[in-house]
Design an enzyme around this catalytic site. Structure first.
Site, PDB file in Angstrom:
ATOM      1  N   ALA A  65     -49.941   0.107 -23.687  1.00 16.16           N
ATOM      2  CA  ALA A  65     -50.234  -1.294 -23.405  1.00 16.16           C
ATOM      3  C   ALA A  65     -48.975  -2.095 -23.726  1.00 16.16           C
ATOM      4  O   ALA A  65     -48.132  -1.647 -24.510  1.00 16.16           O
ATOM      5  CB  ALA A  65     -51.407  -1.753 -24.264  1.00 16.16           C
ATOM      6  N   GLY A 108     -51.734   3.451 -24.495  1.00 12.75           N
ATOM      7  CA  GLY A 108     -52.532   3.179 -23.302  1.00 12.75           C
ATOM      8  C   GLY A 108     -52.145   4.075 -22.125  1.00 12.75           C
ATOM      9  O   GLY A 108     -52.965   4.324 -21.241  1.00 12.75           O
ATOM     10  N   GLU A 111     -54.035   7.126 -22.675  1.00 14.72           N
ATOM     11  CA  GLU A 111     -55.456   6.791 -22.454  1.00 14.72           C
ATOM     12  C   GLU A 111     -55.752   6.640 -20.961  1.00 14.72           C
ATOM     13  O   GLU A 111     -56.810   7.054 -20.487  1.00 14.72           O
ATOM     14  CB  GLU A 111     -55.800   5.507 -23.218  1.00 14.72           C
ATOM     15  CG  GLU A 111     -55.839   5.759 -24.725  1.00 14.72           C
ATOM     16  CD  GLU A 111     -55.870   4.481 -25.547  1.00 14.72           C
ATOM     17  OE1 GLU A 111     -55.040   3.581 -25.287  1.00 14.72           O
ATOM     18  OE2 GLU A 111     -56.723   4.373 -26.443  1.00 14.72           O
ATOM     19  N   GLU A 131     -50.123   4.307 -31.712  1.00  8.80           N
ATOM     20  CA  GLU A 131     -50.515   2.950 -32.133  1.00  8.80           C
ATOM     21  C   GLU A 131     -50.458   2.765 -33.641  1.00  8.80           C
ATOM     22  O   GLU A 131     -50.164   1.683 -34.134  1.00  8.80           O
ATOM     23  CB  GLU A 131     -51.934   2.631 -31.644  1.00  8.80           C
ATOM     24  CG  GLU A 131     -52.058   2.436 -30.142  1.00  8.80           C
ATOM     25  CD  GLU A 131     -52.365   3.724 -29.397  1.00  8.80           C
ATOM     26  OE1 GLU A 131     -52.144   4.826 -29.953  1.00  8.80           O
ATOM     27  OE2 GLU A 131     -52.821   3.627 -28.244  1.00  8.80           O
TER      28      GLU A 131
HETATM   29  N1  CAA Z   1     -44.765  -2.431 -24.347  1.00  2.00           N
HETATM   30  C1  CAA Z   1     -43.800  -3.277 -23.957  1.00  2.00           C
HETATM   31  N2  CAA Z   1     -42.548  -2.884 -23.682  1.00  2.00           N
HETATM   32  C2  CAA Z   1     -42.262  -1.561 -23.791  1.00  2.00           C
HETATM   33  C3  CAA Z   1     -43.217  -0.632 -24.204  1.00  2.00           C
HETATM   34  C4  CAA Z   1     -44.546  -1.110 -24.467  1.00  2.00           C
HETATM   35  N3  CAA Z   1     -45.546  -0.297 -24.813  1.00  2.00           N
HETATM   36  N4  CAA Z   1     -42.648   0.578 -24.240  1.00  2.00           N
HETATM   37  C5  CAA Z   1     -41.364   0.404 -23.869  1.00  2.00           C
HETATM   38  N5  CAA Z   1     -41.120  -0.892 -23.607  1.00  2.00           N
HETATM   39  C6  CAA Z   1     -39.858  -1.506 -23.173  1.00  2.00           C
HETATM   40  C7  CAA Z   1     -38.887  -1.609 -24.313  1.00  2.00           C
HETATM   41  O1  CAA Z   1     -39.151  -2.731 -25.112  1.00  2.00           O
HETATM   42  C8  CAA Z   1     -37.561  -1.699 -23.586  1.00  2.00           C
HETATM   43  O2  CAA Z   1     -37.430  -2.992 -23.085  1.00  2.00           O
HETATM   44  P1  CAA Z   1     -36.036  -3.798 -23.343  1.00  2.00           P
HETATM   45  O3  CAA Z   1     -35.026  -3.016 -22.569  1.00  2.00           O
HETATM   46  O4  CAA Z   1     -36.303  -5.148 -22.763  1.00  2.00           O
HETATM   47  O5  CAA Z   1     -35.804  -3.769 -24.809  1.00  2.00           O
HETATM   48  C9  CAA Z   1     -37.796  -0.790 -22.363  1.00  2.00           C
HETATM   49  O6  CAA Z   1     -39.213  -0.668 -22.220  1.00  2.00           O
HETATM   50  C10 CAA Z   1     -37.224   0.609 -22.550  1.00  2.00           C
HETATM   51  O7  CAA Z   1     -37.712   1.134 -23.757  1.00  2.00           O
HETATM   52  P2  CAA Z   1     -36.777   1.709 -24.924  1.00  2.00           P
HETATM   53  O8  CAA Z   1     -35.436   1.061 -24.894  1.00  2.00           O
HETATM   54  O9  CAA Z   1     -37.537   1.624 -26.210  1.00  2.00           O
HETATM   55  O10 CAA Z   1     -36.629   3.201 -24.421  1.00  2.00           O
HETATM   56  P3  CAA Z   1     -36.390   4.503 -25.349  1.00  2.00           P
HETATM   57  O11 CAA Z   1     -36.128   5.613 -24.395  1.00  2.00           O
HETATM   58  O12 CAA Z   1     -35.402   4.237 -26.425  1.00  2.00           O
HETATM   59  O13 CAA Z   1     -37.800   4.758 -26.084  1.00  2.00           O
HETATM   60  C11 CAA Z   1     -40.199   4.977 -26.200  1.00  2.00           C
HETATM   61  C12 CAA Z   1     -38.915   5.086 -25.323  1.00  2.00           C
HETATM   62  C13 CAA Z   1     -40.178   6.034 -27.279  1.00  2.00           C
HETATM   63  C14 CAA Z   1     -41.379   5.213 -25.258  1.00  2.00           C
HETATM   64  C15 CAA Z   1     -40.261   3.566 -26.835  1.00  2.00           C
HETATM   65  O14 CAA Z   1     -40.066   2.589 -25.813  1.00  2.00           O
HETATM   66  C16 CAA Z   1     -41.586   3.256 -27.491  1.00  2.00           C
HETATM   67  O15 CAA Z   1     -41.814   3.707 -28.593  1.00  2.00           O
HETATM   68  N6  CAA Z   1     -42.456   2.467 -26.821  1.00  2.00           N
HETATM   69  C17 CAA Z   1     -43.720   2.039 -27.391  1.00  2.00           C
HETATM   70  C18 CAA Z   1     -44.755   3.157 -27.380  1.00  2.00           C
HETATM   71  C19 CAA Z   1     -46.027   2.662 -28.022  1.00  2.00           C
HETATM   72  O16 CAA Z   1     -46.082   2.349 -29.200  1.00  2.00           O
HETATM   73  N7  CAA Z   1     -47.147   2.601 -27.226  1.00  2.00           N
HETATM   74  C20 CAA Z   1     -48.423   2.129 -27.704  1.00  2.00           C
HETATM   75  C21 CAA Z   1     -48.615   0.671 -27.338  1.00  2.00           C
HETATM   76  S1  CAA Z   1     -50.095  -0.053 -28.016  1.00  2.00           S
HETATM   77  C22 CAA Z   1     -51.352   0.529 -27.040  1.00  2.00           C
HETATM   78  O17 CAA Z   1     -51.116   1.210 -26.066  1.00  2.00           O
HETATM   79  C23 CAA Z   1     -52.752   0.149 -27.470  1.00  2.00           C
HETATM   80  C24 CAA Z   1     -53.849   0.791 -26.696  1.00  2.00           C
HETATM   81  O18 CAA Z   1     -54.619   1.563 -27.228  1.00  2.00           O
HETATM   82  C25 CAA Z   1     -54.094   0.488 -25.290  1.00  2.00           C
END
Ligand code: CAA
Length: 257
Positions: A65, A108, A111, A131
């Site tokens: 998400a 998400g 999911e 998460e």
């Molecule tokens: N939401 C918003 N933006 C996201 C995102 C997310 N879930 N995942 C990645 N992005 C964005 C980053 O912020 C980044 O944007 P900017 O260039 O503007 O900074 C871009 O996508 C590229 O990401 P990274 O630079 O972080 O890429 P990376 O290769 O270094 O890392 C990753 C990749 C490990 C997937 C890392 O992006 C990450 O940890 N993302 C979040 C994963 C996460 O925690 N997901 C759970 C979200 S909460 C949820 O999903 C609740 C639910 O139950 C529905």
């Protein structure tokens, strides 16, 4: 703004939906999810479409998400928006939906893949519910579907530590149907979708409903539900055609009637 690309005629009887926020690793914001819900509803109603594939790109199916969209929200905002209500609609899609997953399928994203009926993964796919690292927990089915798919012990560890699963481990634990090289995952999903599309759409719909019941009810109720759907197949022309074709030793020509 189009956060998804929809190709209803990607392959005969197979529609493709591609998540399309590549710069954000297909983070699932409210608009994207609403567009996905509407596209699925539309494809579900189109007679020519028999199976639907949801995919992302080679780097990410979806990284969860949209954290930036959620970060400032209060509990009441979350409750009023009730963003996961959209996901219930996705679950209600009657045609089979296959997730073709490469790269990140996190939060998400994982999911969403699990909300689909089957998952075809590339060797680079990574599944996880991270998460907990954000001070929250899965909210779109992760604690329920992951536990049902891979069992309590492994799901608990993933949900409580945020630890991810490689594609091969996901296959070993029963989360995904199969793992193929990254240049083949979409082809493999299309192959599987086409195989299912060659079956009776009536029987496929009833069979999908019945398999889902196995997850959602007691064995007794599930068996009862299955039996009624089985009998209902005999109301279709496809049942007559399928059995007649067997008797006549020829391929069946199913029409969805
Ligand atoms: N939401 C918003 N933006 C996201 C995102 C997310 N879930 N995942 C990645 N992005 C964005 C980053 O912020 C980044 O944007 P900017 O260039 O503007 O900074 C871009 O996508 C590229 O990401 P990274 O630079 O972080 O890429 P990376 O290769 O270094 O890392 C990753 C990749 C490990 C997937 C890392 O992006 C990450 O940890 N993302 C979040 C994963 C996460 O925690 N997901 C759970 C979200 S909460 C949820 O999903 C609740 C639910 O139950 C529905």
């Amino acid at each position: 703004m189009d956060f998804i690309l929809v190709k209803p005629h990607f392959h005969p009887h197979v529609a493709l939906i591609q998540l399309n926020r590549p710069k954000e690793l297909n983070a699932l914001n409210l608009q994207l999810m609403a567009q996905l819900r509407d596209a699925l509803r539309q494809l579900d109603a189109e007679e020519v479409v028999r199976t639907i594939i949801i995919t992302g790109n080679d780097r990410a199916f979806a990284a969860g998400a949209d954290i930036k969209e959620m970060a400032g929200k209060s509990a009441v905002d979350m409750l009023i928006t009730d963003q996961f209500a959209t996901w219930d609609q996705i679950r209600k899609t009657k045609k089979p939906v296959i997730a073709a997953v490469s790269g990140f399928a996190l939060g998400g994203g994982c999911e969403l893949a699990m909300t689909c009926d089957m998952i075809v993964a590339s060797e680079t796919a990574v599944f996880g519910q991270p998460e907990i690292k954000l001070g929250i927990m899965p909210g779109a089915g992760g604690t329920q579907r992951l536990t049902r798919a891979i069992g309590k012990a492994k799901a608990m560890e993933m949900v409580l530590t945020g630890k991810t699963l490689s594609a091969h481990d996901a296959e070993r634990f029963g989360l995904v149907n199969r793992v193929v090289p990254v240049d083949l995952y979409l082809d493999e999903a299309v192959r599987l979708a086409s195989e299912i599309a060659s079956m009776s759409p009536v029987a496929v719909r009833l069979a999908k409903e019945s398999v889902n019941r196995a997850h959602e009810t007691s064995l007794d109720e599930g068996l009862h539900f299955e039996r009624k759907n089985f009998y209902l197949c005999f109301a279709s022309e496809d049942q007559k055609e399928g059995m007649q074709a067997f008797v006549e030793k020829r391929p069946a020509n199913f029409k969805g009637k």
